[in-house]
Write a protein that holds these residues in place. Structure first.
Motif, PDB file in Angstrom:
ATOM      1  N   GLN A 233      25.440  25.750 -55.612  1.00 48.97           N
ATOM      2  CA  GLN A 233      24.175  25.806 -54.874  1.00 48.97           C
ATOM      3  C   GLN A 233      24.372  25.356 -53.427  1.00 48.97           C
ATOM      4  O   GLN A 233      23.773  25.934 -52.505  1.00 48.97           O
ATOM      5  CB  GLN A 233      23.142  24.911 -55.562  1.00 48.97           C
ATOM      6  N   LEU A 234      25.195  24.341 -53.207  1.00 46.73           N
ATOM      7  CA  LEU A 234      25.456  23.895 -51.837  1.00 46.73           C
ATOM      8  C   LEU A 234      26.235  24.948 -51.055  1.00 46.73           C
ATOM      9  O   LEU A 234      26.005  25.139 -49.852  1.00 46.73           O
ATOM     10  CB  LEU A 234      26.216  22.570 -51.850  1.00 46.73           C
ATOM     11  N   LEU A 235      27.147  25.635 -51.720  1.00 47.02           N
ATOM     12  CA  LEU A 235      27.862  26.727 -51.061  1.00 47.02           C
ATOM     13  C   LEU A 235      26.888  27.833 -50.660  1.00 47.02           C
ATOM     14  O   LEU A 235      26.978  28.386 -49.548  1.00 47.02           O
ATOM     15  CB  LEU A 235      28.948  27.282 -51.985  1.00 47.02           C
ATOM     16  N   GLN A 236      25.957  28.151 -51.560  1.00 49.01           N
ATOM     17  CA  GLN A 236      24.950  29.160 -51.244  1.00 49.01           C
ATOM     18  C   GLN A 236      24.076  28.711 -50.077  1.00 49.01           C
ATOM     19  O   GLN A 236      23.723  29.508 -49.198  1.00 49.01           O
ATOM     20  CB  GLN A 236      24.083  29.426 -52.476  1.00 49.01           C
ATOM     21  N   ALA A 237      23.729  27.425 -50.056  1.00 50.10           N
ATOM     22  CA  ALA A 237      22.912  26.905 -48.954  1.00 50.10           C
ATOM     23  C   ALA A 237      23.643  27.017 -47.631  1.00 50.10           C
ATOM     24  O   ALA A 237      23.049  27.339 -46.599  1.00 50.10           O
ATOM     25  CB  ALA A 237      22.532  25.449 -49.238  1.00 50.10           C
ATOM     26  N   SER A 238      24.938  26.763 -47.629  1.00 49.13           N
ATOM     27  CA  SER A 238      25.727  26.877 -46.393  1.00 49.13           C
ATOM     28  C   SER A 238      25.714  28.304 -45.866  1.00 49.13           C
ATOM     29  O   SER A 238      25.576  28.530 -44.653  1.00 49.13           O
ATOM     30  CB  SER A 238      27.166  26.423 -46.652  1.00 49.13           C
ATOM     31  N   LEU A 239      25.856  29.269 -46.760  1.00 47.85           N
ATOM     32  CA  LEU A 239      25.919  30.660 -46.337  1.00 47.85           C
ATOM     33  C   LEU A 239      24.537  31.196 -45.966  1.00 47.85           C
ATOM     34  O   LEU A 239      24.389  31.893 -44.958  1.00 47.85           O
ATOM     35  CB  LEU A 239      26.527  31.506 -47.459  1.00 47.85           C
ATOM     36  N   GLN A 240      23.514  30.855 -46.759  1.00 46.83           N
ATOM     37  CA  GLN A 240      22.169  31.346 -46.471  1.00 46.83           C
ATOM     38  C   GLN A 240      21.609  30.762 -45.187  1.00 46.83           C
ATOM     39  O   GLN A 240      20.930  31.451 -44.423  1.00 46.83           O
ATOM     40  CB  GLN A 240      21.231  31.018 -47.637  1.00 46.83           C
TER      41      GLN A 240
END
Length: 322
Positions: A233-240
């Motif tokens: 989820q944190l990886l997704q937050a970084s990209l989004q």
């Protein structure tokens, strides 16, 4: 607290948040409360008390200190930021970034120092310093979403970060409790927690070593564990949200966590000439069993990550974001 009370006339969080206005008083109060809670949560560089305290505590106490106690100040800090200072925080636009940078340093520093320790409980204690760093990335992820419309990239990134950090807090509580319990059992059985004294433990106490190894895998964020769900989820937050620079800490921290876990497990294997070493003391079967159970739960809850995420998402403390 005194500064907030002087301006608002109340110590009720919601009531103070409704009347607190941006300005020097609110800014100073926010910085002071943040510094105090960061010290209690052991955020780098205010972390120096934690490794000694957690490593020196009785083995039955260390799991509680790492898994539960440090979370209380983090919970309070989140409430203070987004309930009391929600309107007064925007002027301090650089503070969330500072917390994020300190969190990244904590991830790298804590893991590297853990990798260099010669005592088992010190390894686990310094890994807590690293895991705390992930939690403080939350403030950096949420900052761009203040005032952002629902459905915007910043809002979606904030929601992913919120869920990710809470999942990591939960996985850390389970895995770190299991890791400290396993370390305590090994230290009790081998009359000390020096890594050099654990030779052969994997043959004599395979369940305890397995509990430690599984806990390390959870903290490293390997699938299908709950730690992986939170880090994803944190990886997704970084990209989004376009905050790709946090990826280095997220990925590098996992590799370093795996490295110190592998180093500890390697120390438990037999070596030439170790046959004559002192045999470990027998420990009650329930002690390693509880450590292994917690480690298994930390892995198994990863399979429930989706319903857990759906349950946690509505608690996002920023208004206007679903």
């Amino acid at each position: 607290m005194a500064l907030v009370y002087a301006q608002t006339g109340t110590l009720d969080m919601a009531g103070a948040g409704q009347v607190l206005t941006a300005g020097a008083t609110a800014s100073v109060a926010l910085v002071l409360i943040t510094a105090g809670m960061a010290l209690k949560t052991a955020l780098f560089p205010a972390h120096t008390w934690l490794p000694s305290a957690h490593a020196a505590a009785p083995s039955a106490v260390s799991p509680l200190l790492s898994a539960l106690v440090i979370k209380a100040s983090l919970y309070l800090l989140i409430r203070v930021w987004y309930v009391v200072f929600d309107a007064a925080a925007p002027p301090l636009a650089g503070l969330p970034t500072v917390l994020g940078v300190l969190g990244c340093v904590a991830v790298v520093w804590g893991n590297v120092v853990a990798l260099r320790q010669d005592r088992l409980k010190s390894v686990v204690a310094y890994s807590t310093v690293a895991q705390v760093g992930y939690f403080f990335l939350l403030f950096a992820y949420l900052a761009p979403s203040l005032g952002a419309p629902a459905g915007s990239p910043a809002a979606l990134a904030a929601q992913a970060a919120w869920v990710g950090v809470l999942l990591m807090v939960l996985s850390h509580a389970l895995a770190k409790a299991a890791m400290f319990m396993a370390a305590g059992v090994l230290a009790l059985a081998h009359r000390g927690d020096d890594l050099d004294g654990l030779v052969g433990a994997v043959n004599r106490m395979p369940g305890t070593v397995l509990a430690f190894a599984v806990s390390g895998v959870v903290l490293a964020g390997m699938p299908p564990t709950l730690g992986f769900a939170g880090k994803w989820q944190l990886l997704q937050a970084s990209l989004q949200g376009g905050q790709w620079w946090w990826l280095a800490a997220l990925l590098g921290g996992g590799l370093l966590t795996f490295a110190y876990t592998a180093r500890v497990v390697r120390a438990t294997f037999d070596e030439p000439g170790s046959a004559g070493r002192q045999q470990p003391v027998a420990v009650p079967a329930r002690m390693p069993a509880i450590a292994l159970l917690l480690a298994v739960v930390a892995v198994g809850t990863g399979l429930l990550a989706v319903p857990l995420a759906e349950f946690l998402a509505p608690a996002l403390p920023i208004g206007g974001i679903p």
